[in-house]
Design an enzyme around this catalytic site. Structure first.
Site, short mmCIF file in Angstrom:
data_model
loop_
_atom_site.label_atom_id
_atom_site.label_comp_id
_atom_site.label_asym_id
_atom_site.label_seq_id
_atom_site.Cartn_x
_atom_site.Cartn_y
_atom_site.Cartn_z
N ASP A 82 101.41 -27.06 82.14
CA ASP A 82 101.05 -28.47 81.99
C ASP A 82 101.05 -28.86 80.51
O ASP A 82 100.79 -28.02 79.64
CB ASP A 82 99.67 -28.69 82.61
CG ASP A 82 99.35 -30.15 82.87
OD1 ASP A 82 100.29 -30.94 83.01
OD2 ASP A 82 98.15 -30.48 82.97
N HIS A 83 101.32 -30.13 80.23
CA HIS A 83 101.21 -30.74 78.89
C HIS A 83 101.40 -29.76 77.73
O HIS A 83 100.44 -29.36 77.08
CB HIS A 83 99.84 -31.40 78.74
CG HIS A 83 99.73 -32.70 79.46
ND1 HIS A 83 100.41 -33.84 79.08
CD2 HIS A 83 99.03 -33.03 80.56
CE1 HIS A 83 100.13 -34.82 79.92
NE2 HIS A 83 99.29 -34.36 80.84
N HIS A 179 93.25 -39.11 81.88
CA HIS A 179 92.67 -37.77 82.05
C HIS A 179 91.14 -37.86 81.94
O HIS A 179 90.61 -38.77 81.29
CB HIS A 179 93.19 -36.82 80.97
CG HIS A 179 94.65 -36.55 81.07
ND1 HIS A 179 95.49 -36.56 79.99
CD2 HIS A 179 95.43 -36.25 82.14
CE1 HIS A 179 96.72 -36.28 80.38
NE2 HIS A 179 96.72 -36.09 81.68
N GLY A 180 90.46 -36.88 82.54
CA GLY A 180 89.01 -36.84 82.42
C GLY A 180 88.33 -37.68 83.48
O GLY A 180 88.87 -37.91 84.57
N HIS A 207 99.16 -38.29 86.88
CA HIS A 207 98.17 -37.59 86.07
C HIS A 207 96.83 -38.31 86.18
O HIS A 207 96.76 -39.49 86.51
CB HIS A 207 98.61 -37.54 84.61
CG HIS A 207 99.77 -36.63 84.36
ND1 HIS A 207 99.91 -35.89 83.21
CD2 HIS A 207 100.85 -36.33 85.12
CE1 HIS A 207 101.03 -35.18 83.27
NE2 HIS A 207 101.61 -35.44 84.42
N ASN A 229 98.08 -34.56 89.95
CA ASN A 229 97.40 -33.62 89.06
C ASN A 229 95.88 -33.73 89.17
O ASN A 229 95.32 -34.82 89.07
CB ASN A 229 97.80 -33.88 87.61
CG ASN A 229 99.21 -33.43 87.30
OD1 ASN A 229 100.05 -33.28 88.19
ND2 ASN A 229 99.50 -33.22 86.03
N THR A 232 90.06 -32.08 85.99
CA THR A 232 88.62 -32.28 85.75
C THR A 232 87.79 -31.95 86.98
O THR A 232 86.72 -31.33 86.86
CB THR A 232 88.36 -33.73 85.31
OG1 THR A 232 89.10 -33.99 84.11
CG2 THR A 232 86.89 -33.96 85.05
#
Length: 286
Positions: A82-83, A179-180, A207, A229, A232
């Site tokens: 990933d990333h 994200h998060g 994402h 995805n 978290t």
């Protein structure tokens, strides 16, 4: 079925309009647990590894764990990096046998990102692996990568040209996702997903899946988000379940690590099964 190509997994999901859980693992326990959850749900699964996890465990050790734990697994599973902005890490993972990588060139100009993505696609395809592409940085910090400031969104034609020129197998656009943990209700641009799929027939990676509602998942998956995805949610489940167990252990003075591991494993399996149900991938093993 066991280990399959990432492309075969996401292409199948796009055609049938379900989402494949793509879950970031952090160690051997979470790796084994998400695999067990996928088997229980009869769901395809993409196991994701961050650059941070690859470096903390070691690429060779991590891949040896993967190879051992997937032996005999009877659902389609793939291993994804990933990333990753670091080309040397991408090359190492492809050499060892990762099934796909996300070259994260979102910090580069579009032209330079495109140039390097073309090179990564050629390298990956030589190894029989596949590539996820990204132009726009997804808001939020994940495993020390990213920014909490929303990045610039490119126009749709720029995204289409990037996908067609690079030949990426999966594409991750910015659609208001992050994200998060979401602190406010995200405003998601589902039409952007529909437009990209119509123009390019490319599976879309969603994402920042943690915290979205079932209705939001259903809408985006129906539009073409074939890879969803989750990072978290696993970290929270892993740490909260450990904390609850350890508080009880302290209270009762019962110190038994195997019981801790079993408790966490059960929670992570349950999370994986729930995600497969939410994304419509349960029972879709082929």
């Amino acid at each position: 079925m066991s280990v399959a190509s990432t492309k075969s997994i996401v292409d199948h999901a796009l055609d049938a309009r379900y989402g494949v859980p793509a879950i970031n693992i952090v160690n051997d326990l979470t790796l084994e647990s998400v695999l067990a959850g996928a088997v229980s749900a009869r769901s395809p699964l993409i196991v994701q590894t961050s650059v941070k996890t690859v470096r903390s465990i070691g690429a060779e050790v991590l891949f040896a764990m993967w190879r051992t734990m997937t032996a005999g697994v009877e659902v389609p599973v793939a291993l994804h990096l990933d990333h990753c902005p670091d080309r040397s890490v991408i090359s190492e993972c492809l050499r060892l046998g990762w099934n796909s990588v996300l070259f994260d060139g979102s910090h580069l100009s579009v032209a330079e990102n495109q140039r390097q993505t073309v090179e990564v696609v050629a390298e990956a395809h030589r190894h029989g692996a596949h590539v996820e592409g990204e132009i726009e940085a997804i808001t939020g910090v994940e495993d020390d990568l990213g920014s909490d400031e929303e990045g610039r969104r490119e126009n749709l034609q720029t995204l289409i040209d990037f996908v067609r020129t690079t030949g990426v197998d999966v594409f991750a656009p910015a659609i208001g996702n992050a994200h998060g943990v979401y602190t406010t209700e995200p405003e998601l641009d589902g039409q952007r997903v529909s437009d990209l799929v119509k123009a390019c027939s490319v599976p879309i990676a969603l994402h920042g899946g943690t915290g979205l509602s079932r209705d939001q998942f259903s809408d985006l998956i129906a539009r073409g988000c074939a890879k969803v995805n989750i990072s978290t949610a696993l970290k929270v489940e892993y740490m909260k379940s450990s904390l609850i167990f350890l508080r009880d252990a302290e209270k009762n003075s019962t110190w038994d690590p195997p019981s801790l591991f079993a408790s966490v494993r059960e929670k992570v399996i349950g999370l994986t099964v729930d995600l497969a149900d939410t994304f419509g991938s349960a029972g879709k093993a082929w």
